[in-house]
Design an enzyme around this catalytic site. Structure first.
Site, short mmCIF file in Angstrom:
data_model
loop_
_atom_site.label_atom_id
_atom_site.label_comp_id
_atom_site.label_asym_id
_atom_site.label_seq_id
_atom_site.Cartn_x
_atom_site.Cartn_y
_atom_site.Cartn_z
N CYS A 7 5.17 3.23 24.91
CA CYS A 7 3.78 3.70 24.91
C CYS A 7 3.70 5.15 25.37
CB CYS A 7 2.93 2.82 25.83
SG CYS A 7 2.91 1.07 25.36
N CYS B 221 4.89 1.24 30.05
CA CYS B 221 5.80 1.00 28.93
C CYS B 221 6.35 2.33 28.41
CB CYS B 221 5.07 0.25 27.82
SG CYS B 221 6.02 0.08 26.29
#
Length: 824
Positions: A82, A79
Site C-alpha cells: 500500500c 502494508c
C-alpha cells in the site's frame, strides 16, 4: 514479517516468487513500517492529494446515491504494498482531476480502528483493494473490485474508462457520451447543441485518446469532443483524414480545420482545445478583455511579455514579504528568527537584484547575523529595511508594481505568483553560482513558508510536498527541477479553483508554445517531460540576464525617495512632541483666558482704587473681546509650517506664560477670600515639563507682541505688556502680561524701553514701580490652590485644638496635685 504481509495480500504472492528481487524491496518497505507508525493514524494520503478521505461519518453520503462514479482504494497504512502504491494513486488523482464531475477518487485506511467496521462491511480481505462504485449506488452495494489491476497511471485510467462504459442507467449526469459517433449525428449536432467548437478525434478502436480527451474537456464550456473510429468511412473521406490519431475542428455548414499540435497525443489535444477562443471553465466568468483592463483608471494594465520575468515583480514580492507579511509578527524569536536569518541570507547571496537592493539585503543579513539574542522586534528589523542608518547606495523600493504577475482582478495572482517567481530565481542563481549546499535555498523557502507565509493552508500543502520528497534533492540542478515539478503540482491542484485567474489559467508549465522541446511522449503515447531540455529552459528563463527592468524607477529615484522619506520622518518626529505639548499649552491657555466676573471686577476696583478703574475702562473699551478673538489666532499659530522651527523662541514661551498669569490674581486680598478658578496648575512642574522653548512656537503670537528690533515708526500700535512677578523665581523664566493702566508709561517712552530691552527676557525698568504691597501679595499667592488653603485651615484648626487640649490636660493635673499637697 514479510510472510505475514504476503499472506495478507495473497494476490501478490505469486509475483514475489516470480520476481525474487522484489523480496528485498518489500523487506525494506516493511522495515520502514515501524517508522510509519504515526502515519497509521493519519493514513497515507492528505487533503492536498486531491483524494476524498473516507470516514465512518461520511462514507455513506459519498458512496450511496452519488451523482458521480467513485473509485475507492481500501488500504492498510502498515502494508508495504500500500505504501509503494500510494504515489501511483496520488498521480492518478492528479491525472484525472478534470474528470471529477463524472468520476472521483477516494481512499480509506482500514488499519485505523474506527474504520475497520466500514472495511468489513465492504468485504475487504486484502490490501490494497480498489473498487468501482457506479453513480446512484444502493446502500447495500459493495462495489466492483479491480482484479489484477496494473500499478501505473495509464492502466488504471483505462480501467476506469472501461467501468464507465459499462455503466447502466441512470448514466452519471455530468459524464458525456463515450461511444463512437457517426456521420448522421455530426450532421445534426449543431441543430441540437449550442456550442462554439466541436472537436472530432479520429482513432482506432483500441485507442483511448478520444475518450480521455472527452473527459479532460468535461469541465469546459463552448466545446464538445466526439470520438470517430477509422471505420467511419464517410467522415474519414469527407475530412480527408489519413493519420490516426488526429483531431479536427468541425463547424456549422460543414467547415472544418485540423488542430495543429506538436505531437498527436492526449495531453497536447487537451491543452490545445482548452485554449481555443471562447472556451472557458464551467462556472468561471469569461476572461476580462484586455481593452477593459487597459482602460481601468484604478490600476492601469501594464503590457508585458508572458515569456519573460520582470524585476518589478521580484522587488514587489520582497516589499510585501519583508514589510507586510513579516509585520504581522511584532516579535520574531526561536525557529522563526532562525528562519528569517536563513531567508535573508539566501536573498543576500542569490537574489538577482539591482545594486541598491543587493546592498540593502547584504546590510540586513549582516545585521541579523550579529543579533545574538533569542528574539528581535520587527520594528528594529523594519528600521534596517528602511535604511535608517543611511547606508550609502542601499535601498529597497517601497510599494508593489506587478507586471508579469498582475491579475485581471485585484485579488488574483500578484503576491503568490511573485513568491514562486522569486523562489525559482533563487534556485537558478544558486545553481549558476555554484552553491555548495544543494538544499540551502529549498530549506530557506520551506522554513519561511512554514513560519511566515500568510496563507496557512498553502503553507501546509507546501510542507506536505517538502516532507514527502525534498530529502531526495542532492544536487543543485535537482533543486531547480524539484521546485519546478512541485509548482506544476500546485497548478494542477488549483486549476478550476476560485483563485484561478480566467485570463491566466493554471497549466503545466512551460506550455508547448513556450518550450516545444520540453514536451515529448513515451512509447505508449503517454506525455513525458524532456528533462534534458527542461533544465536549460529554466536556467535561461530565470537567469539574471533575462530579467526585464521595465516599469521600474531608476536607482537614483529610489535613493531620492528614501532620502525624502527619512527627512519627512525626522521632521514628523521633531514635530510630534512639539504638537503634543502645544496642544496641551493651548488647552491651558484657553481655560485660563476666561473673563473675570462682575463681582471680581468690583472687588478689584475696591482694592486698587482709581488706578484699577482706569485699567478697567481701558479693558472695557478695547480689551474685553480679546480672549475670544485670540483663540483662532492661537490655533493658527500652532498650525505653523514645519519649515519654521526657529520661531519657537523664548519670547513665545514668555508670552504664553504672561497670558496665563494675567488672570492669575492673588487669591488672598485684604484678608478676604474670593472664588478661584478650578483649573489650578502647579507652575513649577508645569513649566519644567510642558513649557519648553520649542513647545510653544506661536501659541500666544496674537496675545503677546513679539520683541523686535524695529524702529519706532515701523512698530504697530498694540497692547503693552509687563513682566509678571508672580512666576516662581526658581523657574528662571519671566512671563509677559498686560500692565495696569496706572503703571503704564507714555507710549513713545515705552517703545524706547522696548528697543533697549535685552532679547533674553530681562525685567522692564518700569516694573520697579510696582507697589510693594501688590508684589508681596503676588509672591504669597504662588502655587496656592483651594486645596492648599483648605489644608492650611484644617491643619491650623487641628493644631489649635491640640494645643487647647494639652492646655486643659496639664491645667487639670496641676490642680489635682495642688489639692493633694494640702493634706498633712
Amino acid at each position: 514479517m514479510a510472510r505475514r504481509c504476503g499472506r495478507a495480500t495473497s494476490r501478490f504472492t505469486e509475483e514475489i516468487h516470480i520476481y525474487p528481487r522484489k523480496r528485498v524491496t518489500l523487506a525494506v518497505w516493511l522495515c520502514l513500517c515501524l517508522v510509519f507508525l504515526s502515519s497509521a493514524e493519519a493514513g497515507l494520503y492528505t487533503a492536498s492529494d486531491q483524494i476524498v478521505l473516507l470516514t465512518p461519518e461520511n462514507v455513506e453520503s459519498i458512496l450511496v446515491n452519488s451523482t458521480a462514479a467513485m473509485v475507492v482504494e481500501f488500504y492498510a497504512s502498515w502494508c508495504g504494498h500500500c505504501i509503494a502504491f500510494s504515489p501511483v494513486y496520488v498521480s492518478l488523482a492528479r491525472d484525472i482531476k478534470e474528470w471529477k464531475p463524472a468520476v472521483n477518487l477516494a481512499a480509506i485506511d482500514c488499519a485505523a480502528e474506527e474504520n475497520r467496521r466500514v472495511c468489513t462491511g465492504y468485504k475487504i480481505r486484502g490490501y490494497p483493494t480498489i473498487k468501482f462504485f457506479h453513480a446512484y449506488s444502493k446502500a447495500d452495494s459493495t462495489g466492483q473490485a479491480f482484479k489484477d489491476f496494473s500499478r501505473n497511471v495509464r492502466g488504471l485510467r483505462h480501467r476506469i474508462i472501461d467501468k464507465l462504459e459499462t455503466h447502466v442507467e441512470p448514466w452519471p449526469p455530468a459524464c458525456p457520451p463515450l461511444e463512437p459517433t457517426s456521420q448522421a449525428e455530426i450532421d445534426n449536432f449543431f441543430e441540437t447543441n449550442n456550442i462554439q467548437h466541436l472537436a472530432l478525434i479520429f482513432e482506432e478502436a483500441t485507442s483511448y485518446i478520444g475518450r480521455e480527451v472527452t473527459l479532460d474537456l468535461l469541465q469546459f464550456e463552448n466545446i464538445a469532443v466526439r470520438r470517430v473510429l477509422n471505420t467511419e468511412e464517410s467522415l474519414v473521406t469527407k475530412l480527408g483524414v489519413t493519420e490516426f490519431p488526429s483531431c479536427y475542428l468541425y463547424y456549422p455548414g460543414g467547415n472544418f480545420t485540423r488542430l495543429r499540435v506538436n505531437i498527436e497525443a492526449r495531453t497536447f489535444y487537451s491543452y490545445a482545445l482548452q485554449r481555443l477562443p471562447g472556451v472557458v471553465r464551467s462556472g468561471k466568468p469569461p476572461p476580462v478583455s484586455l481593452h477593459i483592463l487597459t482602460n481601468n483608471t484604478d490600476e492601469p494594465w501594464r503590457q508585458f511579455n508572458k515569456s519573460r520575468v520582470y524585476m518589478a515583480d521580484l522587488e514587489s514580492t520582497l516589499h510585501y514579504s519583508l514589510r507586510v507579511e513579516l509585520a504581522a509578527h511584532t516579535v520574531i524569536k526561536g525557529d522563526a528568527l532562525t528562519s528569517l536569518k536563513n531567508y535573508i541570507s539566501v536573498l543576500a547571496k542569490y537574489f538577482p537584484g539591482r545594486p541598491v537592493v543587493m546592498n540593502l539585503l547584504r546590510y540586513a543579513d549582516s545585521w541579523l547575523q550579529k543579533q545574538t539574542a533569542d528574539q528581535i522586534s520587527y520594528e528594529a528589523f523594519r528600521d534596517i529595511l528602511d535604511n535608517k542608518a543611511q547606508i550609502p547606495d542601499a535601498a529597497l523600493p517601497e510599494g508593489v508594481r506587478w507586471v508579469g504577475c498582475q491579475g485581471s482582478q485585484p485579488h488574483l495572482r500578484r503576491y503568490p505568483c511573485g513568491v514562486w517567481t522569486v523562489f525559482h530565481a533563487l534556485t537558478v542563481q544558486a545553481n549558476s553560482g555554484g552553491s555548495s549546499a544543494p538544499r540551502e535555498v529549498l530549506g530557506a523557502m520551506r522554513s519561511y513558508v512554514h513560519n511566515f507565509f500568510g496563507c496557512r493552508a498553502c503553507a501546509e500543502h507546501f510542507e506536505n510536498m517538502a516532507r514527502e520528497s525534498v530529502a531526495e534533492v542532492d544536487t543543485l540542478s535537482s533543486a531547480v527541477l524539484w521546485l519546478w515539478s512541485r509548482h506544476n503540482r500546485v497548478n494542477n491542484r488549483l486549476a478550476g479553483a476560485l483563485s484561478e485567474d480566467p485570463l491566466f489559467p493554471k497549466i503545466q508549465w512551460p506550455s508547448p508554445e513556450m518550450c516545444p522541446a520540453c514536451h515529448t511522449v513515451k512509447d505508449n503515447g503517454e506525455h513525458r517531460w524532456n528533462m534534458p531540455q527542461v533544465l536549460p529552459f529554466l536556467m535561461s528563463h530565470f537567469s539574471s540576464s533575462s530579467i526585464l527592468t521595465d516599469y521600474l524607477d531608476n536607482e537614483t529615484q529610489v535613493l531620492e525617495k528614501q532620502r525624502e522619506k527619512h527627512a519627512n520622518q525626522q521632521l514628523a518626529l521633531a514635530q510630534k512632541p512639539v504638537e503634543r505639548k502645544a496642544r496641551e499649552a493651548l488647552d491651558v491657555i484657553q481655560t485660563s483666558t476666561t473673563q473675570p466676573t462682575v463681582q471680581e471686577e468690583e472687588e478689584e476696583e475696591e482694592e486698587e482704587g482709581p488706578q484699577d478703574e482706569a485699567g478697567a475702562d481701558e479693558e472695557e473699551e478695547g480689551g474685553e473681546e480679546a480672549p475670544a478673538a485670540a483663540a483662532p489666532d492661537e490655533m493658527q499659530a500652532f498650525k505653523a509650517k514645519p519649515s519654521e522651527p526657529a520661531r519657537w523662541t523664548k519670547h513665545t514661551v514668555e508670552g504664553v506664560r504672561g497670558q496665563w498669569q494675567v488672570h492669575r490674581k492673588p487669591s488672598i486680598v485684604g484678608m478676604r477670600m474670593r472664588e478661584m478658578r478650578e483649573d489650578i496648575v502647579d507652575l513649577d512642574s508645569f513649566v519644567n515639563q510642558h513649557y519648553k522653548a520649542k513647545a510653544l512656537r506661536v501659541a500666544a503670537s496674537s496675545r503677546v507682541k513679539r520683541r523686535t528690533l524695529q524702529r519706532e515708526k515701523e512698530q504697530e500700535n498694540g497692547p503693552m505688556f509687563g513682566l509678571g512677578m508672580e512666576l516662581d523665581a526658581g523657574v528662571g523664566m519671566v512671563g509677559l502680561q498686560p500692565m495696569e493702566a496706572d503703571f503704564e508709561l507714555d507710549v513713545g517712552q515705552q517703545r524706547k524701553q522696548l528697543q533697549k530691552r535685552d532679547l533674553t527676557g530681562q525685567y522692564f525698568g518700569g516694573e520697579a514701580e510696582l507697589s510693594q504691597k501688590k508684589r508681596w501679595m503676588s509672591v504669597l499667592s504662588i502655587g496656592f490652590s483651594k486645596l492648599d488653603i483648605s489644608l492650611c485651615v484644617i491643619l491650623y484648626f487641628m493644631s489649635t485644638m491640640c494645643l487647647l487640649a494639652m492646655y486643659l490636660f496639664f491645667k487639670n493635673r496641676l490642680r489635682l496635685r495642688r489639692a493633694k499637697t494640702a493634706f498633712p
